[in-house]
Design a protein around this motif. Structure first.
Motif, PDB file in Angstrom:
ATOM      1  N   ARG A   1      28.134  43.826   0.753  1.00 37.19           N
ATOM      2  CA  ARG A   1      27.639  43.674   2.062  1.00 37.19           C
ATOM      3  C   ARG A   1      26.321  43.569   2.102  1.00 37.19           C
ATOM      4  O   ARG A   1      25.871  42.566   3.267  1.00 37.19           O
ATOM      5  CB  ARG A   1      27.594  45.394   2.750  1.00 37.19           C
ATOM      6  CG  ARG A   1      27.494  45.338   4.267  1.00 37.19           C
ATOM      7  CD  ARG A   1      27.063  46.955   4.679  1.00 37.19           C
ATOM      8  NE  ARG A   1      28.188  47.733   4.474  1.00 37.19           N
ATOM      9  CZ  ARG A   1      28.364  48.932   3.532  1.00 37.19           C
ATOM     10  NH1 ARG A   1      27.393  49.271   3.251  1.00 37.19           N
ATOM     11  NH2 ARG A   1      29.257  49.409   3.321  1.00 37.19           N
TER      12      ARG A   1
ATOM     13  N   GLU B   1      24.854  36.158   7.088  1.00 44.75           N
ATOM     14  CA  GLU B   1      25.193  36.383   8.407  1.00 44.75           C
ATOM     15  C   GLU B   1      24.081  36.585   9.340  1.00 44.75           C
ATOM     16  O   GLU B   1      24.024  36.095  10.566  1.00 44.75           O
ATOM     17  CB  GLU B   1      26.401  36.959   8.777  1.00 44.75           C
ATOM     18  CG  GLU B   1      27.766  36.580   8.089  1.00 44.75           C
ATOM     19  CD  GLU B   1      28.907  37.572   8.340  1.00 44.75           C
ATOM     20  OE1 GLU B   1      28.647  38.666   8.859  1.00 44.75           O
ATOM     21  OE2 GLU B   1      29.952  37.328   7.755  1.00 44.75           O
TER      22      GLU B   1
ATOM     23  N   ASP C   1      25.958  32.893  -1.789  1.00 42.54           N
ATOM     24  CA  ASP C   1      27.271  32.712  -1.733  1.00 42.54           C
ATOM     25  C   ASP C   1      28.021  33.167  -3.009  1.00 42.54           C
ATOM     26  O   ASP C   1      28.475  32.552  -3.745  1.00 42.54           O
ATOM     27  CB  ASP C   1      28.238  31.572  -0.995  1.00 42.54           C
ATOM     28  CG  ASP C   1      29.668  31.976  -0.886  1.00 42.54           C
ATOM     29  OD1 ASP C   1      30.209  32.973  -1.180  1.00 42.54           O
ATOM     30  OD2 ASP C   1      30.171  30.999  -0.392  1.00 42.54           O
TER      31      ASP C   1
ATOM     32  N   GLN D   1      26.492  39.659   2.403  1.00 46.48           N
ATOM     33  CA  GLN D   1      27.106  39.455   3.810  1.00 46.48           C
ATOM     34  C   GLN D   1      26.191  39.347   4.816  1.00 46.48           C
ATOM     35  O   GLN D   1      25.988  38.535   5.558  1.00 46.48           O
ATOM     36  CB  GLN D   1      28.170  40.245   3.993  1.00 46.48           C
ATOM     37  CG  GLN D   1      28.933  39.740   5.148  1.00 46.48           C
ATOM     38  CD  GLN D   1      29.954  40.974   5.838  1.00 46.48           C
ATOM     39  OE1 GLN D   1      30.264  41.904   5.037  1.00 46.48           O
ATOM     40  NE2 GLN D   1      30.719  40.622   6.665  1.00 46.48           N
TER      41      GLN D   1
END
Length: 362
Positions: free
Chosen positions: A205, A212, A232, A208
């Motif tokens: 998370r 984002e 990534d 992520q």
């Protein structure tokens, strides 16, 4: 026979982009580094740093540190794009600066409304400043703004920073602790490190969130995509990365009470006296962190600990909110717990002796 040459990506744009994300930092004007382990220091780790507040003759400048930390909240609490937008507007109309302070203040008020029991907010700002300055690592995501969102979990890392060095992207995961003692803070940090490293979903998370919602969206192409590729971990597993878990432990240090008599001699005598006294704790504090990390199954060589000694963490927190111009949040009580650190156990004593012998030999 032809030699197969592997394509090595040019990372110089990434290095430049991360460097551009570094914000102005003068934390060394408010903190003294009394001890620091080199990256190649022998032993089990963790790399340990001792920092303390600077003095105005015989008085620790706790209010000055609080003011500095509040001023840094513009960079710490606001996402990079919003920072750039506000600075651009302020160049045209200086009155916009009033909105800058309000934006940072509103972020803290919203954070405290959502997290009334959290007491480490000043330590989180301190962690941001320390890692920026002493590790030269850029803030990749402004966690304060995310923690106020109703869609984001309360729990999570206190910061994510990064720097490209020694052929790999080093990602620094930050955990900030405000504690009554160095040992208590080290214990809390080690438990947090263990919980994070053993929680795969939380680990993914955080990556992520960086991809984002992080500050990388403020970069231009192709630097932005190159940076995103390096974060990534599932889609680009072959890119070189290393991860380090950083604990910033701000705690109340009793040695501030061991004062020299005020004279008309050198003004810095009091600060130097405290620095020397504090430096002597380097081995002990490292050993304490090592013990707790081992007890929690962490890898000490992948961890770093910054101990930041202040006279009273509760006084620092109250001064921080005074600088912000708002009362201490309701329900946020003074930190309790023992003021004293545990005496060194046998394994800790061995570690301290070993360090002393190593330092004497060099």
């Amino acid at each position: 026979m032809e030699t197969l040459l592997l394509s090595v990506p040019d990372v110089s744009p990434l290095i430049a982009a991360l460097q551009a994300l570094l914000n102005p930092s003068k934390v060394d004007e408010h903190l003294v580094c009394a001890g620091a382990d080199a990256s190649d220091a022998p032993g089990e780790g963790p790399r340990t740093f001792l920092l303390h507040v600077r003095f105005n003759e015989d008085l620790p400048k706790i209010e000055d540190l609080a003011r500095y930390l509040w001023e840094q909240c513009f960079y710490y609490a606001l996402p990079r794009r919003r920072q750039l937008a506000l600075k651009k507007e302020a160049e045209k109309d200086p009155s916009v600066m009033l909105r800058v302070g309000k934006a940072a203040r509103d972020a803290f008020i919203a954070f405290n409304e959502k997290n009334p029991s959290r007491a480490s907010e000043v330590a989180e700002v301190l962690a941001y400043c320390v890692v920026q300055h002493y590790l030269g690592a850029s803030q990749i995501v402004a966690k304060m703004g995310l923690k106020t969102s109703s869609n984001m979990p309360v729990h999570g890392l206190d910061g994510v920073h990064a720097k490209y060095e020694n052929g790999a992207l080093t990602i620094y995961f930050l955990e900030a602790k405000l504690a009554k003692s160095a040992n208590g803070g080290a214990k809390d940090y080690a438990e947090s490190a263990s919980n994070f490293l053993s929680n795969r979903s939380q680990y993914l998370r955080e990556y992520q969130i960086v991809s984002e919602l992080g500050n990388l969206d403020a970069l231009e192409e192709p630097e932005r995509q190159l940076a995103l590729d390096h974060f990534d971990i599932l889609g680009k597993p072959k890119l070189h990365r290393r991860e380090r878990y950083i604990g910033i432990i701000c705690y109340s240090e009793k040695k501030y009470e061991d004062k020299l008599t005020v004279t008309d001699g050198p003004v810095d005598a009091h600060e130097k006296h405290f620095t020397a006294t504090y430096t002597a704790k380097h081995g002990h504090h490292r050993a304490a962190a090592l013990k707790h990390l081992k007890n929690n199954g962490a890898t000490p060589r992948k961890c770093m600990v910054f101990y930041v000694a202040v006279p009273d963490v509760n006084a620092l927190r109250k001064s921080f909110y005074q600088e912000m111009g708002v009362p201490l949040p309701a329900g946020m009580e003074d930190l309790d717990g023992t003021d004293e650190d545990e005496p060194a156990e046998v394994d800790q004593l061995e570690a301290v002796v070993t360090v002393a012998l190593e330092e004497a030999s060099t």
